[in-house]
Design a protein around this motif. Structure first.
Motif, PDB file in Angstrom:
ATOM      1  N   SER A  19      29.357  34.818  24.102  1.00  0.00           N
ATOM      2  CA  SER A  19      29.090  34.961  22.670  1.00  0.00           C
ATOM      3  C   SER A  19      28.663  33.617  22.080  1.00  0.00           C
ATOM      4  N   ASN A  20      27.831  33.655  21.016  1.00  0.00           N
ATOM      5  CA  ASN A  20      27.429  32.420  20.331  1.00  0.00           C
ATOM      6  C   ASN A  20      28.606  31.755  19.638  1.00  0.00           C
ATOM      7  N   ASN A  21      29.676  32.530  19.412  1.00  0.00           N
ATOM      8  CA  ASN A  21      30.849  31.966  18.743  1.00  0.00           C
ATOM      9  C   ASN A  21      31.639  31.014  19.640  1.00  0.00           C
ATOM     10  N   PHE A  48      26.714  29.539  10.923  1.00  0.00           N
ATOM     11  CA  PHE A  48      27.492  30.011  12.086  1.00  0.00           C
ATOM     12  C   PHE A  48      27.064  29.310  13.374  1.00  0.00           C
ATOM     13  N   VAL A  96      28.225  27.298  15.907  1.00  0.00           N
ATOM     14  CA  VAL A  96      29.466  26.773  16.516  1.00  0.00           C
ATOM     15  C   VAL A  96      29.176  25.620  17.484  1.00  0.00           C
TER      16      VAL A  96
END
Lengths: 241, 248
Positions: free
Chosen positions: B29-31, B212, B214
């Protein structure tokens, strides 16, 4: 010459008394270059008297005067606990006590007499108690004091070490005869060191007697001579017991 | 045995990176980008000059506010530690300032003094100052009276007493305040920058939060944490070793 005239020195006390009178109407004088031992029971105010002379305690009535041209006397103080700065070496502790430029040769000579030359760059934590006491004595002498105050400096040393340090102290004092006020409750120690012994009593402090020690310096190492003098003293002055 | 002990911190760091890599790979995930992606973002940020610039701005604020807080805090702490009446008078003030949330101080400073550099620095100083005072006050209370008496009887002047008698005794407390201070101050600075500055790490983090991003948030964080670690290794630890060499 040092003249002491203390009218009163009080300490706060619990209860109705309000204050405890530690010293009252005490007059003493000391000659230049004299080695005087102040002998008295525990709690009679000997340390208080030294603190007053050292100007650490100003809460008293009376005066302490020095026959000097300078405004402030130079006072060396050898405390019961050597009070060396643990983060400074032996030499640095001595240098710090000396105002202005310290004479390196002077410190070298003192270290040599007290047999500490090889320990001059050592931190106090690595010294024995006897060695620490010797450093404190050097610090006292290094400032070339008008008076050197010594507050039971050999207490808690074992007998042979105390004898050795006493002998070194006298060697140093004979080379540099400053006025010394030496507090002790050990009469033998006082006899072995002093030119004159001042006997003090407690509550409030007063002088009981003053006696000149007539034993030649060359015989002070002889314990039998010291003991004989002590016995004679106690026989002649029963009030000293 | 000693070699093994020396390699433990490196191994521990490697283990942390491995756990991060495994987690990021699993989540995909990009998170939570992988350490490699964050490393790449960090490298490009350095090359473009963005990270050095914003890190530099934040560090400058940190140096200025930290220095003011430490100098003032040490002076006030020593005075309060040695003077019982002043200590009794200001004790309540200290408790109040210790318990004011950092965010409140920051907002009030910006409201009262505007969104300026002075207000930002002042907010950080006000937040840090009570901690330094309390730590140094504790140190000043425990100063060895015997050594102070010795200094007085040997006629040490104020400078000599402060430098050779007081300062070495306060040193552990000052180092404690420095370490905890660095950790606290930079976190406050980030909030100060986030709320009212147009540069610095806090401002950038706010920007990346809105996007967003991260990877950039982690890259900037790593840059700062790495800098503080270097400061600890290259400045604080050697200072500590030198100052404590007299101990057995």
């Amino acid at each position: 010459m040092i003249a002491i005239d203390i009218k009163s020195k009080m300490f706060p006390a619990k209860g109705r008394a309000g204050h405890h009178l530690a010293i009252a109407d005490l007059q003493l004088s000391f000659n230049s270059g004299e080695f005087v031992c102040l002998v008295g029971p525990s709690g009679c105010g000997k340390t208080t008297l030294l603190n007053i002379i050292a100007d650490l305690d100003r809460d008293y009535e009376g005066s302490v005067s020095f026959d000097l041209r300078r405004s402030h006397p130079k006072i060396g103080y050898v405390f019961q606990n050597p009070r060396l700065l643990p983060w400074r070496t032996v030499r640095e502790n001595i240098e710090l006590a000396i105002e202005g430029n310290s004479s390196s040769e002077n410190i070298d000579a003192l270290l040599e007499v007290m047999q500490l030359t090889q320990f001059q760059h050592v931190y106090p934590e690595r010294l024995s108690l006897g060695m620490s006491r010797r450093v404190a004595i050097i610090r006292g002498f290094a400032i070339n004091p008008d008076v050197l105050l010594m507050d039971e400096p050999f207490v808690s040393l074992d007998a042979p070490t105390a004898r050795q340090v006493r002998s070194l102290l006298i060697t140093l004092w004979q080379q540099r005869p400053h006025t010394v006020l030496f507090v002790t409750h050990d009469l033998r120690e006082a006899i072995s060191l002093a030119d004159r012994i001042v006997f003090l009593a407690a509550a409030p402090m007063k002088v009981v007697n003053e006696i000149a020690v007539s034993i030649p310096r060359s015989e002070r190492d002889n314990e039998q001579v010291i003991e004989a003098f002590r016995q004679q003293l106690l026989q002649d002055y029963p009030e000293l017991r | 045995m000693i070699t093994l002990r020396k390699t433990i911190p490196g191994l521990s760091l490697l283990a942390l990176l491995s756990v991060w890599q495994v987690l990021a790979t699993c989540l995909n995930s990009n998170n939570l980008p992988t350490p490699l992606i964050v490393g790449s973002v960090f490298w490009h940020g350095c090359l473009s000059g963005q990270i050095p610039f914003h890190l530099g701005v934040t560090l400058l604020r940190l140096v200025v506010s930290f220095s003011i807080a430490m100098l003032l805090g040490c002076a006030i702490g020593i005075v309060l530690g040695r003077n019982k009446k002043l200590d009794a008078f200001f004790d309540n003030w200290l408790v109040i300032f210790l318990n004011i949330p950092a965010l409140v101080t920051i907002i009030l400073c910006y409201v009262w003094f505007g969104l300026t550099e002075v207000a930002a620095i002042l907010a950080v100083v006000i937040n840090k100052l009570p901690n330094v005072i309390v730590t140094i006050r504790e140190g000043a209370r425990t100063l060895d009276q015997d050594l102070l008496e010795m200094a007085s009887s040997y006629r040490f002047d104020k400078r000599k007493t402060l430098l050779h008698v007081v300062w070495p005794q306060l040193y552990p407390y000052i180092m404690g305040a420095t370490r905890s201070g660095l950790a606290l101050v930079w976190k406050i600075i980030l909030v100060v920058e986030l709320l009212g500055r147009s540069n610095g790490m806090g401002y950038q983090l706010h920007l990346f939060f809105q996007l967003f991003d991260v990877a950039n948030i982690l890259a900037y964080t790593i840059a700062f944490v790495a800098f503080i670690q270097l400061l600890e290794l290259l400045v604080l630890k050697p200072l500590d070793t030198k100052a404590q060499r007299w101990r057995r």
